[in-house]
Every structure is written in C-alpha cells, then in structure tokens.
Motif scaffolding. Structure first.
Motif, mmCIF file in Angstrom:
data_model
loop_
_atom_site.group_PDB
_atom_site.id
_atom_site.type_symbol
_atom_site.label_atom_id
_atom_site.label_comp_id
_atom_site.label_asym_id
_atom_site.label_seq_id
_atom_site.Cartn_x
_atom_site.Cartn_y
_atom_site.Cartn_z
ATOM 1 N N ALA A 149 -4.098 -7.463 59.874
ATOM 2 C CA ALA A 149 -4.669 -6.150 59.549
ATOM 3 C C ALA A 149 -5.349 -6.135 58.181
ATOM 4 O O ALA A 149 -6.293 -5.391 57.972
ATOM 5 N N ALA A 150 -4.890 -7.002 57.267
ATOM 6 C CA ALA A 150 -5.379 -6.919 55.881
ATOM 7 C C ALA A 150 -6.895 -7.026 55.809
ATOM 8 O O ALA A 150 -7.553 -6.207 55.171
ATOM 9 N N VAL A 151 -7.453 -8.021 56.510
ATOM 10 C CA VAL A 151 -8.892 -8.251 56.393
ATOM 11 C C VAL A 151 -9.670 -7.059 56.971
ATOM 12 O O VAL A 151 -10.678 -6.622 56.410
ATOM 13 N N GLN A 152 -9.167 -6.522 58.074
ATOM 14 C CA GLN A 152 -9.833 -5.354 58.670
ATOM 15 C C GLN A 152 -9.764 -4.152 57.733
ATOM 16 O O GLN A 152 -10.742 -3.433 57.550
ATOM 17 N N GLY A 179 -1.150 -8.970 54.154
ATOM 18 C CA GLY A 179 -0.311 -7.825 54.511
ATOM 19 C C GLY A 179 1.152 -8.110 54.221
ATOM 20 O O GLY A 179 1.498 -9.152 53.659
ATOM 21 N N GLY A 180 1.999 -7.183 54.610
ATOM 22 C CA GLY A 180 3.421 -7.286 54.290
ATOM 23 C C GLY A 180 4.133 -8.404 55.032
ATOM 24 O O GLY A 180 3.633 -8.947 56.013
ATOM 25 N N GLY A 181 5.324 -8.767 54.553
ATOM 26 C CA GLY A 181 6.128 -9.806 55.180
ATOM 27 C C GLY A 181 7.401 -10.011 54.384
ATOM 28 O O GLY A 181 7.624 -9.333 53.377
ATOM 29 N N SER A 182 8.211 -10.953 54.830
ATOM 30 C CA SER A 182 9.461 -11.229 54.115
ATOM 31 C C SER A 182 9.141 -11.987 52.826
ATOM 32 O O SER A 182 8.022 -12.448 52.630
ATOM 33 N N ILE A 183 10.140 -12.123 51.968
ATOM 34 C CA ILE A 183 9.928 -12.852 50.706
ATOM 35 C C ILE A 183 9.464 -14.284 50.987
ATOM 36 O O ILE A 183 8.615 -14.824 50.289
ATOM 37 N N GLU A 184 9.961 -14.883 52.090
ATOM 38 C CA GLU A 184 9.516 -16.231 52.456
ATOM 39 C C GLU A 184 8.036 -16.219 52.851
ATOM 40 O O GLU A 184 7.275 -17.120 52.496
ATOM 41 N N ASP A 185 7.638 -15.167 53.605
ATOM 42 C CA ASP A 185 6.233 -15.071 54.038
ATOM 43 C C ASP A 185 5.287 -14.960 52.857
ATOM 44 O O ASP A 185 4.177 -15.486 52.870
ATOM 45 N N LEU A 186 5.736 -14.230 51.844
ATOM 46 C CA LEU A 186 4.864 -13.981 50.696
ATOM 47 C C LEU A 186 4.936 -15.094 49.658
ATOM 48 O O LEU A 186 4.283 -15.018 48.619
ATOM 49 N N VAL A 238 -9.970 -10.766 39.234
ATOM 50 C CA VAL A 238 -9.228 -10.868 40.494
ATOM 51 C C VAL A 238 -8.348 -9.627 40.688
ATOM 52 O O VAL A 238 -7.636 -9.216 39.778
ATOM 53 N N ILE A 239 -8.434 -9.056 41.887
ATOM 54 C CA ILE A 239 -7.512 -7.989 42.264
ATOM 55 C C ILE A 239 -6.549 -8.580 43.286
ATOM 56 O O ILE A 239 -6.980 -9.127 44.292
ATOM 57 N N SER A 240 -5.249 -8.497 43.027
ATOM 58 C CA SER A 240 -4.297 -9.041 43.995
ATOM 59 C C SER A 240 -3.772 -7.906 44.849
ATOM 60 O O SER A 240 -3.638 -6.768 44.414
ATOM 61 N N ALA A 241 -3.509 -8.253 46.101
ATOM 62 C CA ALA A 241 -3.017 -7.256 47.052
ATOM 63 C C ALA A 241 -2.092 -7.981 48.006
ATOM 64 O O ALA A 241 -2.513 -8.448 49.049
ATOM 65 N N VAL A 242 -0.836 -8.116 47.610
ATOM 66 C CA VAL A 242 0.091 -8.899 48.421
ATOM 67 C C VAL A 242 1.183 -7.997 48.961
ATOM 68 O O VAL A 242 1.942 -7.391 48.197
ATOM 69 N N GLY A 243 1.239 -7.895 50.282
ATOM 70 C CA GLY A 243 2.316 -7.147 50.930
ATOM 71 C C GLY A 243 2.198 -5.655 50.702
ATOM 72 O O GLY A 243 1.106 -5.101 50.623
ATOM 73 N N ALA A 264 -3.136 -4.390 43.177
ATOM 74 C CA ALA A 264 -3.246 -3.276 44.115
ATOM 75 C C ALA A 264 -1.990 -3.265 44.971
ATOM 76 O O ALA A 264 -1.476 -4.314 45.332
ATOM 77 N N PRO A 265 -1.473 -2.067 45.299
ATOM 78 C CA PRO A 265 -0.249 -2.011 46.092
ATOM 79 C C PRO A 265 -0.426 -2.509 47.531
ATOM 80 O O PRO A 265 0.528 -2.996 48.121
ATOM 81 N N THR A 266 -1.632 -2.392 48.067
ATOM 82 C CA THR A 266 -1.897 -2.856 49.441
ATOM 83 C C THR A 266 -3.321 -3.406 49.505
ATOM 84 O O THR A 266 -4.123 -3.125 48.619
ATOM 85 N N PRO A 267 -3.669 -4.135 50.582
ATOM 86 C CA PRO A 267 -5.051 -4.613 50.724
ATOM 87 C C PRO A 267 -6.077 -3.470 50.754
ATOM 88 O O PRO A 267 -7.138 -3.572 50.121
ATOM 89 N N SER A 268 -5.771 -2.373 51.434
ATOM 90 C CA SER A 268 -6.719 -1.243 51.450
ATOM 91 C C SER A 268 -6.952 -0.723 50.044
ATOM 92 O O SER A 268 -8.081 -0.419 49.655
ATOM 93 N N ALA A 269 -5.860 -0.600 49.293
ATOM 94 C CA ALA A 269 -5.970 -0.097 47.923
ATOM 95 C C ALA A 269 -6.812 -1.038 47.073
ATOM 96 O O ALA A 269 -7.567 -0.599 46.213
#
Lengths: 403, 65
Positions: free
Chosen positions: A150-153, A205-212, A231-236, A252-257
């Motif tokens: 979903a992040a890229v969309q 997008g979001g995920g577990s600590i292992e995913d991120l 650079v703007i970071s948007a992780v999880g 950023a708190p989310t990719p959309s943000a």
C-alpha cells in the motif's frame, strides 16, 4: 608411597573428561550478569565472567558464535546464555563455552536498536544542524520503497492530488529480508550521486519489529546521513521508530504523510496565484489613479485657467500625457482585465467600467478602440462610449496637437 | 531564456507586484511590467490546471547525467 603420582596434565585431562561425560553440561542455559568483559579484537572472541550475587563462572564466546550477536555485550548487562561447560586444560579452569546469548528482559532487537541509536547519536548523525531543508517546490520527488504494498500507492496518490507538477522518480526495492538494507542503501547512494531528485522518500508500510529491521541498518543510516538530497523517512506506523527516522532530515509518521510533507498543496498554489494576480491589478490601478490625481491637480491650478499665463506647449504635453493615461486604462487595462477576470473572481471589483463611471469615455469604430485622432478621417463615423450610454458621431476635423 | 517553471514564474510575479507597489516607475515601465505580470499569472494558472505527474525510473534519470 604406593599411591600413583599424576602429572598436572593428566589430572586436568581427567577432570575435563568428567565434565564432558556429564550430559547436563553439554547444553545448558545459565542466567547471570556480565563482568570483566573483553572483546579480543584480533580474533573476535569474547571473554567475560558471568556472575550472580554469590558466585561467578568464566565464559568464552568464540567469534563464530559472537558474530551472530545483534547487540554488543557490556559489563553489568543481564543475559541468558546457552552453552557447554567444560575445562580449559592448560589453565585448569572450567568455563562455559557460549553458543548463544540473549539479553535477559528486553529483546535482543530492542537492545541492538538502543545501542546503535546511542552510538550514532554520539557521533552526531542525528544533530539538527545536519538536517537539510525540504524544498517547497520539488521538481522531482524520489521514492524508494517496495513496488508492491500500500505504501507506494499511498505515496503516488497523495503526490498526484497535492502537487501534479512534480515528476516522480521511483526506485523499487525489497523492504524486508536479508537483502533489503543493502538494496535501500544502494538506491539512496544512486540518487545522491546523480542528484536524481530534489527530495527523497524512503519507507514502507507497517510491520513487526523484525519486518522493519532493515531500516535499523547502520550502513543505511550512514548512507542517508551522507546523502546530498534531503531525505524524508516513512517507516511503518506513527508509533514505529527506526534508526532511519532519526538520521533522516524529516520523519513522517506514515508513507502518506511523507508524500504530504514533500509537496505543497495545489489548492494553496491556486490561491497564491490568484492573490498575486489581484495584487498586480490593484497596484497597477493604484499607480494609474495616483498619476491621474497629480494631473488633475496640475490642470486645476490657476495658471492653466489664466489665458495670459498659458503656455500652449506645456498644456499640450500634459494633454498628451493625459491621453496616454486614458489609453492605458481604457485600452490595456480593460482588455487585460476582461481576459483574466474570468480566472480570478476577486478581480471583479476592479472592473474597468468603473473608470468610465468616473467620467472618462473612449472612442471606437466598429472594429476597435481608437487611441489617436490621427487614425481618423473626416466624415468617419465613430462611437463614443460612456459608462451607461454611447453616442454615434461623425468626425468634422482632425488636428495634430503638436504644431 | 531558461524554460519557465511555475516556481520561477511565481517568483517573477512577486517581484513585479512589489515593483508596482513601491512605485517610482515611468508609465511605460509600469505598463510593461503589468503586461508581463498578467502573462505570468495566466501561465501559472495554466500550469496548475494542466499538470499531471510523470513517473520516471532511476535508470532513466541516471542516464540524463
């Protein structure tokens, strides 16, 4: 003395054999606190003592096992180790040969995160003075994320809604798994080298600590720090923090943000354009008005009403000037205002008809506004337009003012 | 002349407005500035209306250099 005499080596070997035949000693969990920790730089082996409040045991962790650790053991740290208890024959000491080690309490990942964060913070990688400003009107927005998900969309949707003027440079990468950190790192480096964007969005997008986890990679953090592009970071999600977030120029708190932070809102741009256009018309009209009142003031002075002090030339110059002012208002201002007021409703208050309401009139024939008597010929039929009416006239004579 | 962008047009329009507001110009200059400003305002509006994001790959962008 008939009792046999052993050598030291024989005894140590015997004791070692006793330990090694004891099944329980072959694989055993021990909890304790680390002390006397030393990391042998040349070999990568770790030597330390595990202790509790009453007792201590020597411990060694060979590099083969130590390299798998995700955190760095420290004195005072409470850990649980898994290993084998045996004897080091040369010194006649028994010790635990550690295969695995976990922090007792917080998880290994959480601990590794805190350690890396502390280390990079100390080096100044998170300092505000290194943060680059995010440009207000990016021509190109670089996006580094997974092509699926979903992040890229979300990012594309927000950019196209808010700022369709920008070009998007998309570099797809894995965002989890063994190769992810390296792929993201390479993408950041490539963008930085070719200056391929004015701002970069790195995230998932979001995920577990292992995913991120890939976003807690030390080398990636350094790559972002050295990146020439903001650079703007948007992780999880909002609650997830990664090392990337700390080292980035903006989190950023989310990719959309992130997409919102990277772009101006086109609706504000419309308003800004309209407001500037409005100012343009107002300032121009103000200029014309001011010149006109100066002129009226001059014309009303006595000198011009007194025939004896009348200087033809000067009066004619003034009339000429007045004429130009009128042209400028009736001709250009009217045409321009009609054309643009369609786009900018706020301009309606500046309707050029108000000029006519103040007593000016303009001359035209069927086709166009006539701005000079020189363009007329005797007998030509012309219109004189007032604010509320018009007169249909015939030219009797044409005079050149400059004699 | 460099290709005009929305950003550069807005910047120039701001300059023009402040010149007109500050005054001290000749009639000819102010007419010229006004005309330029009106064109820029139109350009900006059109840019905003017709825009649509173009999507490029990093490979393409690297080749430009």
């Amino acid at each position: 003395m008939n009792a046999p005499v052993f050598t030291v080596s024989e005894i140590n070997r015997h004791v070692k054999a006793m330990f090694d035949s004891e099944l329980m000693m072959q694989s055993i969990f021990i909890s304790g606190e680390i002390s006397n920790f030393s990391n042998h730089y040349a070999t990568g082996h770790m030597y330390f003592t595990l202790k509790d409040d009453k007792s201590a045991i020597k411990a060694v962790m060979f590099n083969r096992a130590a390299m798998k650790l995700r955190f760095v053991p420290e004195n005072g740290m409470k850990v649980i180790v898994l290993g084998r208890v045996s004897v080091f024959e040369r010194d006649g000491v028994y010790q635990i040969y550690v295969e695995q080690m976990q922090p007792d309490g917080a998880g290994a990942l959480a601990l590794a995160f805190e350690q890396l964060k502390k280390k990079l913070e100390k080096e100044g990688l998170f300092s505000p003075e290194h943060k680059k400003a995010i440009p207000r009107f990016p021509k190109r927005i670089g996006v580094i994320t997974s092509p699926t998900g979903a992040a890229v969309q979300d990012i594309f949707n927000v950019i196209s809604r808010r700022y369709p003027l920008a070009e998007i440079v998309f570099q797809p990468v894995s965002v989890q798994g063994d190769t992810a950190a390296e792929e993201i790192r390479n993408a950041v480096r490539r963008f930085s080298r070719c200056k391929g964007a004015d701002v970069l969005i790195v995230g998932r997008g979001g995920g577990s600590i292992e995913d991120l986890w890939s976003f807690n990679d030390e080398a990636l953090a350094r790559e972002i720090f050295n990146c020439t592009i903001p650079v703007i970071s948007a992780v999880g999600h909002e609650t997830d923090f990664t090392i990337c977030d700390f080292v980035s120029d903006l989190r950023a708190p989310t990719p959309s943000a992130a997409a919102e932070l990277a772009t101006p809102d086109i609706n504000n741009l419309y308003l800004e354009t309209a407001s500037l256009t409005d100012k343009l018309y107002k300032s121009y009209k103000y200029y014309i008005d001011r010149e006109q009142s100066k002129l009226s003031l001059l014309l009303s002075q006595r000198a011009f009403n007194n025939a004896e002090h009348f200087f033809d030339n000067e009066k004619l110059q003034l009339m000429n000037f007045e004429n130009r002012l009128k042209q400028s208002m009736n001709g250009r201002l009217q045409k321009e205002a009609v054309r643009y007021s369609k786009n900018v409703t706020s301009l309606e208050s500046l309707n050029p008809l108000s000029v006519l309401l103040r007593g000016f009139a303009f001359v035209s024939d069927e086709n166009q506004v006539i701005d000079s008597a020189k363009k007329l010929h005797i007998g030509q039929q012309i219109n004189i337009s007032f604010a509320d009416s018009a007169a249909f006239c015939e030219v009797l004579s044409v005079e050149d003012k400059k004699k | 002349m460099k290709k005009m962008t929305y950003e550069s047009a807005m910047k120039r329009l701001e300059e023009i407005v402040s010149s007109l507001e500050n005054g001290g110009l000749t009639l000819d200059d102010s007419v010229k500035l006004f005309e330029e400003g009106a064109k820029l305002a139109k350009f900006c509006n059109e840019q905003l209306k017709k825009a649509e994001n173009k999507i490029l790959s990093l490979d393409e962008v690297e080749e430009e250099v």
